[in-house]
Scaffold this motif. Structure first.
Motif, PDB file in Angstrom:
ATOM      1  N   ALA A 154       0.801  -1.223   0.000  1.00 66.29           N
ATOM      2  CA  ALA A 154       0.000   0.000   0.000  1.00 66.29           C
ATOM      3  C   ALA A 154       0.833   1.272   0.000  1.00 66.29           C
ATOM      4  CB  ALA A 154      -0.926  -0.003   1.212  1.00 66.29           C
ATOM      5  N   THR A 155       2.151   1.144   0.095  1.00 66.88           N
ATOM      6  CA  THR A 155       3.014   2.308   0.284  1.00 66.88           C
ATOM      7  C   THR A 155       2.871   3.339  -0.826  1.00 66.88           C
ATOM      8  OG1 THR A 155       4.634   1.087   1.579  1.00 66.88           O
ATOM      9  CG2 THR A 155       5.422   3.041   0.425  1.00 66.88           C
ATOM     10  N   TYR A 156       2.777   2.890  -2.063  1.00 69.58           N
ATOM     11  CA  TYR A 156       2.801   3.818  -3.192  1.00 69.58           C
ATOM     12  C   TYR A 156       1.671   4.843  -3.093  1.00 69.58           C
ATOM     13  CZ  TYR A 156       3.441   5.460  -7.980  1.00 69.58           C
ATOM     14  OH  TYR A 156       3.684   6.235  -9.087  1.00 69.58           O
ATOM     15  N   THR A 157       0.458   4.379  -2.915  1.00 72.71           N
ATOM     16  CA  THR A 157      -0.666   5.311  -2.830  1.00 72.71           C
ATOM     17  C   THR A 157      -0.739   5.981  -1.461  1.00 72.71           C
ATOM     18  OG1 THR A 157      -2.052   3.397  -2.354  1.00 72.71           O
ATOM     19  CG2 THR A 157      -2.077   4.230  -4.603  1.00 72.71           C
ATOM     20  N   TRP A 158      -0.379   5.250  -0.426  1.00 69.90           N
ATOM     21  CA  TRP A 158      -0.425   5.773   0.953  1.00 69.90           C
ATOM     22  C   TRP A 158       0.448   7.004   1.108  1.00 69.90           C
ATOM     23  CZ3 TRP A 158       2.874   6.027   5.337  1.00 69.90           C
ATOM     24  CH2 TRP A 158       2.264   5.944   6.595  1.00 69.90           C
ATOM     25  N   SER A 159       1.560   7.055   0.379  1.00 69.69           N
ATOM     26  CA  SER A 159       2.537   8.127   0.543  1.00 69.69           C
ATOM     27  C   SER A 159       2.283   9.338  -0.337  1.00 69.69           C
ATOM     28  CB  SER A 159       3.952   7.591   0.277  1.00 69.69           C
ATOM     29  OG  SER A 159       4.071   7.178  -1.077  1.00 69.69           O
ATOM     30  N   ALA A 160       1.224   9.313  -1.130  1.00 67.23           N
ATOM     31  CA  ALA A 160       0.997  10.424  -2.059  1.00 67.23           C
ATOM     32  C   ALA A 160       0.836  11.761  -1.353  1.00 67.23           C
ATOM     33  CB  ALA A 160      -0.237  10.131  -2.916  1.00 67.23           C
ATOM     34  N   GLY A 194      -5.862  15.195  -6.126  1.00 69.19           N
ATOM     35  CA  GLY A 194      -6.644  16.363  -5.707  1.00 69.19           C
ATOM     36  C   GLY A 194      -6.567  16.497  -4.213  1.00 69.19           C
ATOM     37  N   ARG A 195      -7.048  17.604  -3.684  1.00 66.58           N
ATOM     38  CA  ARG A 195      -6.930  17.848  -2.253  1.00 66.58           C
ATOM     39  C   ARG A 195      -7.654  16.793  -1.430  1.00 66.58           C
ATOM     40  NH1 ARG A 195      -2.882  19.870  -0.296  1.00 66.58           N
ATOM     41  NH2 ARG A 195      -4.044  20.011   1.636  1.00 66.58           N
ATOM     42  N   ALA A 196      -8.722  16.204  -1.960  1.00 66.96           N
ATOM     43  CA  ALA A 196      -9.448  15.180  -1.204  1.00 66.96           C
ATOM     44  C   ALA A 196      -8.556  13.997  -0.880  1.00 66.96           C
ATOM     45  CB  ALA A 196     -10.679  14.716  -1.979  1.00 66.96           C
ATOM     46  N   GLU A 197      -7.544  13.770  -1.738  1.00 66.64           N
ATOM     47  CA  GLU A 197      -6.646  12.647  -1.506  1.00 66.64           C
ATOM     48  C   GLU A 197      -5.823  12.823  -0.244  1.00 66.64           C
ATOM     49  OE1 GLU A 197      -6.335   9.774  -3.292  1.00 66.64           O
ATOM     50  OE2 GLU A 197      -8.129  10.470  -4.293  1.00 66.64           O
ATOM     51  N   ALA A 198      -5.693  14.060   0.215  1.00 64.36           N
ATOM     52  CA  ALA A 198      -4.821  14.321   1.360  1.00 64.36           C
ATOM     53  C   ALA A 198      -5.404  13.829   2.671  1.00 64.36           C
ATOM     54  CB  ALA A 198      -4.536  15.819   1.456  1.00 64.36           C
ATOM     55  N   VAL A 199      -6.700  13.629   2.740  1.00 68.32           N
ATOM     56  CA  VAL A 199      -7.299  13.257   4.007  1.00 68.32           C
ATOM     57  C   VAL A 199      -7.994  11.904   3.984  1.00 68.32           C
ATOM     58  CG1 VAL A 199      -7.573  15.625   4.798  1.00 68.32           C
ATOM     59  CG2 VAL A 199      -9.377  14.583   3.428  1.00 68.32           C
ATOM     60  N   LYS A 200      -8.199  11.348   2.818  1.00 69.86           N
ATOM     61  CA  LYS A 200      -8.848  10.037   2.766  1.00 69.86           C
ATOM     62  C   LYS A 200      -7.807   8.951   2.510  1.00 69.86           C
ATOM     63  CE  LYS A 200     -10.158   9.540  -2.114  1.00 69.86           C
ATOM     64  NZ  LYS A 200      -9.602   8.206  -2.288  1.00 69.86           N
ATOM     65  N   VAL A 201      -8.172   7.728   2.817  1.00 69.61           N
ATOM     66  CA  VAL A 201      -7.282   6.606   2.547  1.00 69.61           C
ATOM     67  C   VAL A 201      -7.363   6.281   1.063  1.00 69.61           C
ATOM     68  CG1 VAL A 201      -6.795   4.198   3.031  1.00 69.61           C
ATOM     69  CG2 VAL A 201      -7.560   5.715   4.859  1.00 69.61           C
ATOM     70  N   ASP A 202      -6.226   6.229   0.414  1.00 69.39           N
ATOM     71  CA  ASP A 202      -6.188   5.980  -1.018  1.00 69.39           C
ATOM     72  C   ASP A 202      -6.518   4.522  -1.316  1.00 69.39           C
ATOM     73  OD1 ASP A 202      -3.296   7.999  -0.966  1.00 69.39           O
ATOM     74  OD2 ASP A 202      -5.276   8.626  -1.609  1.00 69.39           O
ATOM     75  N   PRO A 203      -6.812   4.196  -2.583  1.00 68.58           N
ATOM     76  CA  PRO A 203      -6.956   2.784  -2.951  1.00 68.58           C
ATOM     77  C   PRO A 203      -5.767   1.992  -2.431  1.00 68.58           C
ATOM     78  CG  PRO A 203      -7.555   4.196  -4.780  1.00 68.58           C
ATOM     79  CD  PRO A 203      -7.005   5.099  -3.710  1.00 68.58           C
ATOM     80  N   TRP A 204      -6.051   0.827  -1.890  1.00 70.84           N
ATOM     81  CA  TRP A 204      -5.032   0.124  -1.105  1.00 70.84           C
ATOM     82  C   TRP A 204      -3.820  -0.265  -1.913  1.00 70.84           C
ATOM     83  CZ3 TRP A 204      -4.514   0.896   3.590  1.00 70.84           C
ATOM     84  CH2 TRP A 204      -3.787   0.036   4.433  1.00 70.84           C
ATOM     85  N   TYR A 205      -3.994  -0.592  -3.151  1.00 70.24           N
ATOM     86  CA  TYR A 205      -2.861  -1.051  -3.939  1.00 70.24           C
ATOM     87  C   TYR A 205      -2.712  -0.239  -5.220  1.00 70.24           C
ATOM     88  CZ  TYR A 205      -2.162  -5.180  -1.057  1.00 70.24           C
ATOM     89  OH  TYR A 205      -1.883  -6.037  -0.021  1.00 70.24           O
ATOM     90  N   ALA A 206      -1.471   0.059  -5.559  1.00 67.49           N
ATOM     91  CA  ALA A 206      -1.166   0.831  -6.757  1.00 67.49           C
ATOM     92  C   ALA A 206      -1.327  -0.022  -8.009  1.00 67.49           C
ATOM     93  CB  ALA A 206       0.263   1.364  -6.674  1.00 67.49           C
ATOM     94  N   ALA A 207      -1.744   0.630  -9.096  1.00 67.75           N
ATOM     95  CA  ALA A 207      -1.876  -0.071 -10.365  1.00 67.75           C
ATOM     96  C   ALA A 207      -0.585  -0.025 -11.171  1.00 67.75           C
ATOM     97  CB  ALA A 207      -3.016   0.551 -11.175  1.00 67.75           C
TER      98      ALA A 207
END
Length: 481
Positions: A154-160, A194-207
């Motif tokens: 999950a690191t890739y999306t988690w760290s955005a 987008g700014r919404a990504e800063a506070v929500k949990v991203d998709p668990w796995y990167a594509a």
């Protein structure tokens, strides 16, 4: 010797859970790393970049703004200067743990071992120690099966979020340090949508296929170097429905390496969280901070923590009674309990955790006969109370003396009475007239008198329980053989 597993669903579905895992029932986990440094809880490396969160404010006021002092700077503050894995493993073994799991890396992308792939690791900076290697040596000394946990998928999306900036205040618009390409190997190249990504949990796995290849290279390195008998992925089989090829290759590598060490018979366990996607089940189901409502045909595991996952000075811990009750209920349903013990950044555990471990160990020394090496009875138990199955809900249950949980071993049925009866009787209604009881022992005390009519058993207990908080009766039932 040919390898017994191929990296395919068809091949890996032939996995059979080894007896050591089914017998162990109770493991301890070190969910520990550089994110423990602030003593401010889980997901610090993400939330310090999320403006308005508690951890963002803590970071700003303690270390400075994340454009000036980012996670790359914080990892260097982790020293683990009092880390004594031998002494800790002594405590864990005394607490009754039968396997141990070390964290190789969390979503923060900082590795707890000397990786040849990734410079951001605990040997090249911070502690200057191979944390995973030290844990393995200590577990091997106690002959505890050694496991490794990875959270890299999950690191890739988690760290955005580290590529963002504040929207308000004196630092509005100033890019966080994750935007600096010099540190892309720690912060990844993921970008905010987008700014919404800063506070929500991203998709668990990167594509991103490049991330899939990187993940597989890292996990292969861990398997080859430390030869774990358990590998835990914090999520479904990577990378889920997008592409599970990397995950299948890693699991096949794990199982084949174990089989090579054990005369062709795999002894390794892969823990995965594919609860609603059984098509991808190639190991043992893991359920975080929750469990099953009833007996599950296949072995499974709950992972949870005494408190928060990473050390938090504000934490309220579970009691030893709560942990014991969880263990009993889980084992009665064919599960194992993997318990995290939060470590301070210096590597020590606090007195509250040490006390809890001592209390759990004392109870297991008395009642472990009904836990270790057991299998489920035909029903998990009886009585009006039950655990609440609702996401990460883990509140303690208000058990009654009418609540029992059952396990069995050979012709012995173990009945855990979850509250001591005021009238001094244990009344068990689950048995049938064919289940004729020959004798009843109260573990930690000895034989007790009993009566049985139409299957219902009534045991007369001593004035007080030797085993607290939960007592256990061992019923000899010859027909169970």
């Amino acid at each position: 010797m040919s390898e017994p597993f191929e990296p395919t669903l068809e091949s890996l579905r032939t996995f059979a859970c080894p007896d050591w895992f089914r017998d162990a029932k109770f493991g301890i986990w070190s969910h520990w790393g550089a994110q423990s440094v602030p003593r401010a809880g889980d997901w610090y490396a993400r939330r310090m970049y999320c403006e308005g969160t508690e951890q963002y404010r803590y970071h700003l006021r303690t270390y400075g703004h994340p454009s000036e002092f980012g996670y790359k700077d914080l990892v260097r503050l982790w020293k683990a200067e009092r880390f004594d894995p031998e002494a800790l493993m002594d405590q864990f073994a005394a607490a009754g743990a039968k396997y141990f799991v070390a964290q190789a890396m969390h979503h923060d992308n900082f590795f707890n071992y000397d990786s040849a792939i990734h410079r951001w690791n605990s040997v090249r900076m911070g502690p200057g120690k191979d944390i995973v290697g030290l844990w393995k040596a200590a577990a091997d000394r106690h002959r505890l099966p050694f496991g490794i946990a990875e959270h890299l998928g999950a690191t890739y999306t988690w760290s955005a979020v580290n590529k963002g900036s504040d929207e308000h205040g004196p630092y509005a618009g100033v890019p966080y340090d994750g935007n600096d390409p010099a540190y892309a190997d720690l912060y990844t190249t993921s970008r905010l949508e987008g700014r919404a990504e800063a506070v929500k949990v991203d998709p668990w796995y990167a594509a991103d296929p490049a991330w899939h290849r990187h993940w597989l290279a890292v996990i292969s390195e861990v398997i080859d170097r430390y030869q774990p008998e358990l590998l835990y992925s914090d999520g479904p089989l990577p990378f889920g429905a997008q592409s599970y090829e990397a995950g299948l290759q890693a699991v096949a590598r794990l199982y084949n390496a174990s089989a090579a060490r054990h005369g062709g018979a795999n002894q390794a366990v892969y823990n995965q969280k594919d609860r609603d996607a059984s098509i991808y089940q190639v190991g043992v189901l893991d359920i975080e901070r929750s469990q099953e409502p009833d007996i599950k045909a296949d072995p499974w595991q709950t992972d949870t923590s005494i408190g928060d996952w990473f050390y938090d000075v504000r934490d309220v811990y579970k009691t030893s009674a709560h942990v014991i009750e969880l263990l009993i209920d889980i084992v009665a349903k064919n599960g194992n309990l993997l318990l995290n013990v939060p470590q301070r950044p210096d590597g020590t555990i606090d007195v509250e955790c040490s006390t809890l471990l001592e209390e759990v160990g004392r109870w297991l020394a008395m009642c472990g006969e009904g836990i270790y090496g057991t299998r489920p009875f035909r029903v998990m138990g009886e009585g009006p109370a039950a655990v609440r199955i609702d996401g990460f809900t883990e509140e303690a249950v208000q058990w009654t003396s009418a609540d029992f949980r059952f396990t069995r071993k050979g012709s012995t049925l173990y009945a855990f009475q979850l509250r001591w009866p005021e009238d001094g009787r244990a009344v068990i209604r689950t048995l049938t007239p064919a289940d004729k009881v020959r004798s009843v022992r109260l573990l930690g005390h000895g034989e007790v008198e009993f009566e049985q009519a139409y299957g219902v058993l009534v045991a007369r207990l001593p004035d007080r329980a030797e085993a607290e908080p939960v007592s256990c009766l061992a019923l000899e039932v010859p027909s169970l053989r």
